[in-house]
Scaffold this motif. Structure first.
Motif, PDB file in Angstrom:
ATOM      1  N   TYR A 108       0.833  -1.202   0.000  1.00  0.00           N
ATOM      2  CA  TYR A 108       0.000   0.000   0.000  1.00  0.00           C
ATOM      3  C   TYR A 108       0.881   1.271   0.000  1.00  0.00           C
ATOM      4  CZ  TYR A 108       0.701   0.999   5.019  1.00  0.00           C
ATOM      5  OH  TYR A 108       1.233   1.323   6.234  1.00  0.00           O
ATOM      6  N   LYS A 109       2.073   1.172   0.614  1.00  0.00           N
ATOM      7  CA  LYS A 109       2.984   2.333   0.597  1.00  0.00           C
ATOM      8  C   LYS A 109       3.511   2.575  -0.817  1.00  0.00           C
ATOM      9  CE  LYS A 109       5.387   4.072   3.789  1.00  0.00           C
ATOM     10  NZ  LYS A 109       6.488   4.444   4.669  1.00  0.00           N
ATOM     11  N   LYS A 110       3.802   1.474  -1.524  1.00  0.00           N
ATOM     12  CA  LYS A 110       4.304   1.601  -2.897  1.00  0.00           C
ATOM     13  C   LYS A 110       3.219   2.178  -3.813  1.00  0.00           C
ATOM     14  CE  LYS A 110       6.251  -2.723  -2.859  1.00  0.00           C
ATOM     15  NZ  LYS A 110       6.957  -3.878  -3.459  1.00  0.00           N
ATOM     16  N   GLU A 111       1.952   1.860  -3.528  1.00  0.00           N
ATOM     17  CA  GLU A 111       0.855   2.407  -4.346  1.00  0.00           C
ATOM     18  C   GLU A 111       0.602   3.870  -4.007  1.00  0.00           C
ATOM     19  OE1 GLU A 111      -1.693  -1.726  -4.970  1.00  0.00           O
ATOM     20  OE2 GLU A 111      -2.418  -0.191  -3.597  1.00  0.00           O
ATOM     21  N   ASP A 112       0.702   4.209  -2.739  1.00  0.00           N
ATOM     22  CA  ASP A 112       0.360   5.581  -2.320  1.00  0.00           C
ATOM     23  C   ASP A 112       1.349   6.612  -2.849  1.00  0.00           C
ATOM     24  OD1 ASP A 112      -1.061   4.826   0.976  1.00  0.00           O
ATOM     25  OD2 ASP A 112      -1.834   4.647  -1.067  1.00  0.00           O
ATOM     26  N   ILE A 113       2.548   6.178  -3.248  1.00  0.00           N
ATOM     27  CA  ILE A 113       3.529   7.137  -3.766  1.00  0.00           C
ATOM     28  C   ILE A 113       3.030   7.765  -5.075  1.00  0.00           C
ATOM     29  CG2 ILE A 113       5.019   5.679  -5.241  1.00  0.00           C
ATOM     30  CD1 ILE A 113       6.805   7.608  -2.820  1.00  0.00           C
ATOM     31  N   ILE A 114       2.073   7.085  -5.734  1.00  0.00           N
ATOM     32  CA  ILE A 114       1.512   7.626  -6.980  1.00  0.00           C
ATOM     33  C   ILE A 114       0.876   8.993  -6.721  1.00  0.00           C
ATOM     34  CG2 ILE A 114      -0.197   7.240  -8.813  1.00  0.00           C
ATOM     35  CD1 ILE A 114       1.969   5.235  -9.005  1.00  0.00           C
ATOM     36  N   ILE A 115       0.287   9.152  -5.522  1.00  0.00           N
ATOM     37  CA  ILE A 115      -0.341  10.435  -5.179  1.00  0.00           C
ATOM     38  C   ILE A 115       0.729  11.528  -5.160  1.00  0.00           C
ATOM     39  CG2 ILE A 115      -1.593  11.698  -3.389  1.00  0.00           C
ATOM     40  CD1 ILE A 115      -2.701   8.917  -2.499  1.00  0.00           C
ATOM     41  N   GLY A 170       1.895  12.319  -8.659  1.00  0.00           N
ATOM     42  CA  GLY A 170       0.912  13.146  -9.365  1.00  0.00           C
ATOM     43  C   GLY A 170       0.971  14.598  -8.915  1.00  0.00           C
ATOM     44  N   LEU A 171       1.062  14.814  -7.592  1.00  0.00           N
ATOM     45  CA  LEU A 171       1.129  16.198  -7.084  1.00  0.00           C
ATOM     46  C   LEU A 171       2.428  16.862  -7.542  1.00  0.00           C
ATOM     47  CD1 LEU A 171      -0.250  15.603  -3.463  1.00  0.00           C
ATOM     48  CD2 LEU A 171      -1.427  16.676  -5.374  1.00  0.00           C
ATOM     49  N   SER A 172       3.525  16.108  -7.529  1.00  0.00           N
ATOM     50  CA  SER A 172       4.813  16.661  -7.991  1.00  0.00           C
ATOM     51  C   SER A 172       4.767  16.949  -9.485  1.00  0.00           C
ATOM     52  CB  SER A 172       5.954  15.689  -7.696  1.00  0.00           C
ATOM     53  OG  SER A 172       6.018  15.437  -6.316  1.00  0.00           O
ATOM     54  N   PHE A 173       4.032  16.131 -10.224  1.00  0.00           N
ATOM     55  CA  PHE A 173       3.853  16.375 -11.662  1.00  0.00           C
ATOM     56  C   PHE A 173       3.168  17.727 -11.878  1.00  0.00           C
ATOM     57  CE2 PHE A 173       3.082  15.624 -16.045  1.00  0.00           C
ATOM     58  CZ  PHE A 173       1.769  15.973 -16.304  1.00  0.00           C
ATOM     59  N   LEU A 174       2.155  18.019 -11.059  1.00  0.00           N
ATOM     60  CA  LEU A 174       1.459  19.313 -11.161  1.00  0.00           C
ATOM     61  C   LEU A 174       2.415  20.466 -10.851  1.00  0.00           C
ATOM     62  CD1 LEU A 174      -2.024  18.696  -9.521  1.00  0.00           C
ATOM     63  CD2 LEU A 174      -1.519  19.060 -11.920  1.00  0.00           C
ATOM     64  N   VAL A 175       3.236  20.275  -9.821  1.00  0.00           N
ATOM     65  CA  VAL A 175       4.233  21.305  -9.469  1.00  0.00           C
ATOM     66  C   VAL A 175       5.201  21.500 -10.640  1.00  0.00           C
ATOM     67  CG1 VAL A 175       6.169  21.835  -7.933  1.00  0.00           C
ATOM     68  CG2 VAL A 175       4.065  20.909  -6.981  1.00  0.00           C
ATOM     69  N   GLY A 176       5.602  20.390 -11.245  1.00  0.00           N
ATOM     70  CA  GLY A 176       6.516  20.457 -12.394  1.00  0.00           C
ATOM     71  C   GLY A 176       5.896  21.211 -13.565  1.00  0.00           C
ATOM     72  N   ILE A 177       4.629  20.926 -13.866  1.00  0.00           N
ATOM     73  CA  ILE A 177       3.934  21.621 -14.962  1.00  0.00           C
ATOM     74  C   ILE A 177       3.850  23.116 -14.651  1.00  0.00           C
ATOM     75  CG2 ILE A 177       1.644  21.911 -16.014  1.00  0.00           C
ATOM     76  CD1 ILE A 177       2.890  19.517 -17.171  1.00  0.00           C
ATOM     77  N   PHE A 178       3.552  23.426 -13.404  1.00  0.00           N
ATOM     78  CA  PHE A 178       3.438  24.817 -12.946  1.00  0.00           C
ATOM     79  C   PHE A 178       4.752  25.568 -13.178  1.00  0.00           C
ATOM     80  CE2 PHE A 178       1.858  28.232 -10.442  1.00  0.00           C
ATOM     81  CZ  PHE A 178       2.829  28.608  -9.532  1.00  0.00           C
ATOM     82  N   PHE A 179       5.865  24.985 -12.708  1.00  0.00           N
ATOM     83  CA  PHE A 179       7.167  25.630 -12.877  1.00  0.00           C
ATOM     84  C   PHE A 179       7.590  25.661 -14.340  1.00  0.00           C
ATOM     85  CE2 PHE A 179       8.745  27.055  -8.946  1.00  0.00           C
ATOM     86  CZ  PHE A 179       8.211  26.236  -7.956  1.00  0.00           C
ATOM     87  N   SER A 180       7.226  24.621 -15.080  1.00  0.00           N
ATOM     88  CA  SER A 180       7.571  24.534 -16.494  1.00  0.00           C
ATOM     89  C   SER A 180       6.927  25.683 -17.276  1.00  0.00           C
ATOM     90  CB  SER A 180       7.096  23.189 -17.025  1.00  0.00           C
ATOM     91  OG  SER A 180       7.354  23.058 -18.366  1.00  0.00           O
TER      92      SER A 180
END
Lengths: 261, 125
Positions: free
Chosen positions: A58-65, A68-78
């Motif tokens: 469940y810890k390995k699955e929860d890292i997807i969250i 995803g949030l870091s992806f949004l931060v990346g898009i924002f900075f990009s």
């Protein structure tokens, strides 16, 4: 080749964006679609690589969250990074800036890595182990993004006009070379390179990006100087930091490990 | 004390694809709304305001759909409520006759329903 005309209603400014897509699909958002496919494929690749991590499922699955949030931060900075490296966007209203500024990979990558490190540290994850398994997903996502650039028409090469066996090449194939390079990196990370993937990726991608930037034909913007493009300057900074880190690790850490044994 | 987790990746997939489809939908909704307002005789600043409002609704829908889709396994109820809310917001932008918003609405709706209907597993804390 076609031109996309952008007229800002509040100010009389018309930007012409030149595009060179492989296939002209008009205004269909092919780049967005490839980003979505890349994101899904990179998540599937992470699920596959997570078998190498010794942790609860469940810890390995929860890292997807957090990814995803870091992806949004990346898009924002990009997107925000482009507001500063392209001065013509500075005076536009906010929504026009977001809509027309586009994305720069390096700002997005830095935003993503910093964000995922902070989130994993806060959530109590062994970030060095997890980040090692996330790197192939980053290269896979980048690969699909570049395919999106190829089909969408951005990030093209400069004019070269040469022929190979009656096959005429009008512009230097920067996107094709980068797609091939990222594919090779992804395969190497999945097969041979199992450790220190982040350092290897940052070093080799920065080296590649520094040299391929000389062959880019689209507007590159301005960051620190007018001699090199912003991506070249960021590549140099990353290479210098990594070399300093590796020299520090070799000179200062290796004698200590010998002492301990 | 045990906690229930979802077992399906469908909410996450629907959230991602729906959000990506809603992005051009938001831009389209903004442009169409501004155009429709201009045609009805309103001034350019009022039309631009309407356009910006619809674009903001579309972008918020994409953001909520994406973030809540990620919680499909960890918190199925949160994911379901978020995806349904995102589908409602996508439906609002649909009044501008927007094909991309229609796709996003359907995907968010499927994701929201699946978040509630998926098989749950007990996780011992």
């Amino acid at each position: 080749m076609y031109l996309r005309r952008i007229k800002c209603p509040s100010q009389i400014q018309i930007f012409m964006i030149e595009l060179h897509p492989l296939i002209n699909l008009g205004t269909f958002p092919i780049f967005n679609l490839l980003v979505a496919i890349g994101l899904i494929c990179s998540i599937i690749l992470y699920y596959y690589n997570s078998h190498n991590i010794d942790d609860r499922n469940y810890k390995k699955e929860d890292i997807i969250i957090y990814l995803g949030l870091s992806f949004l931060v990346g898009i924002f900075f990009s997107n925000i990074g482009n507001w500063y490296i392209f001065p013509e966007y500075t005076n536009l209203p906010l929504f026009q800036k977001i809509k027309h500024a586009g994305y720069t990979f390096y700002f997005g990558l830095i935003g993503f890595i910093v964000s995922i490190l902070i989130l994993m540290k806060l959530a109590g994850y062994a970030y060095n182990i997890y980040l090692n398994e996330i790197v192939p997903s980053i290269t896979m996502f980048h690969l699909f993004g570049r395919i999106g650039c190829l089909l969408g028409g951005c990030c093209y090469g400069n004019l070269c006009d040469f022929s190979i066996m009656s096959f005429h090449i009008h512009r230097f194939p920067v996107r094709e070379f980068e797609i091939l390079y990222l594919l090779i990196l992804t395969i190497l990370f999945q097969t041979i390179l199992k450790k220190n993937r982040l350092i290897i990726y940052l070093l080799f991608y920065s080296l590649f990006r520094f040299f391929i930037e000389f062959k880019r034909g689209d507007a590159r913007g301005h960051l620190f100087s007018n001699i090199l493009s912003p991506s070249q300057e960021i590549s140099l900074i990353i290479i210098v930091f990594l070399l300093i880190y590796l020299i520090f690790k070799i000179i200062f850490l290796k004698p200590n490990t010998l002492k301990a044994t | 004390m045990s906690k229930k987790r979802g077992t399906s990746i469908v909410p996450m997939l629907m959230g991602i694809i729906g959000a990506v489809m809603q992005l051009p939908g938001a831009l389209c909704a903004g442009a169409c709304a501004a155009g429709l307002d201009s045609m009805s005789g309103k001034g350019s600043s009022a039309a631009q305001g309407t356009g910006n409002t619809f674009m903001a609704i579309g972008l918020i829908s994409a953001l909520i759909g994406f973030v809540c889709g990620l919680f499909g396994k960890k918190s199925p109820v949160f994911a379901g409520i978020g995806l349904l809310l995102a589908s409602v917001l996508a439906g609002i932008t649909l009044v501008t006759f927007n094909f991309f918003s229609l796709i996003a609405l359907i995907l968010f709706l499927i994701g929201g329903i699946m978040a509630f209907a998926q098989k749950k597993e007990e996780l011992q804390a």
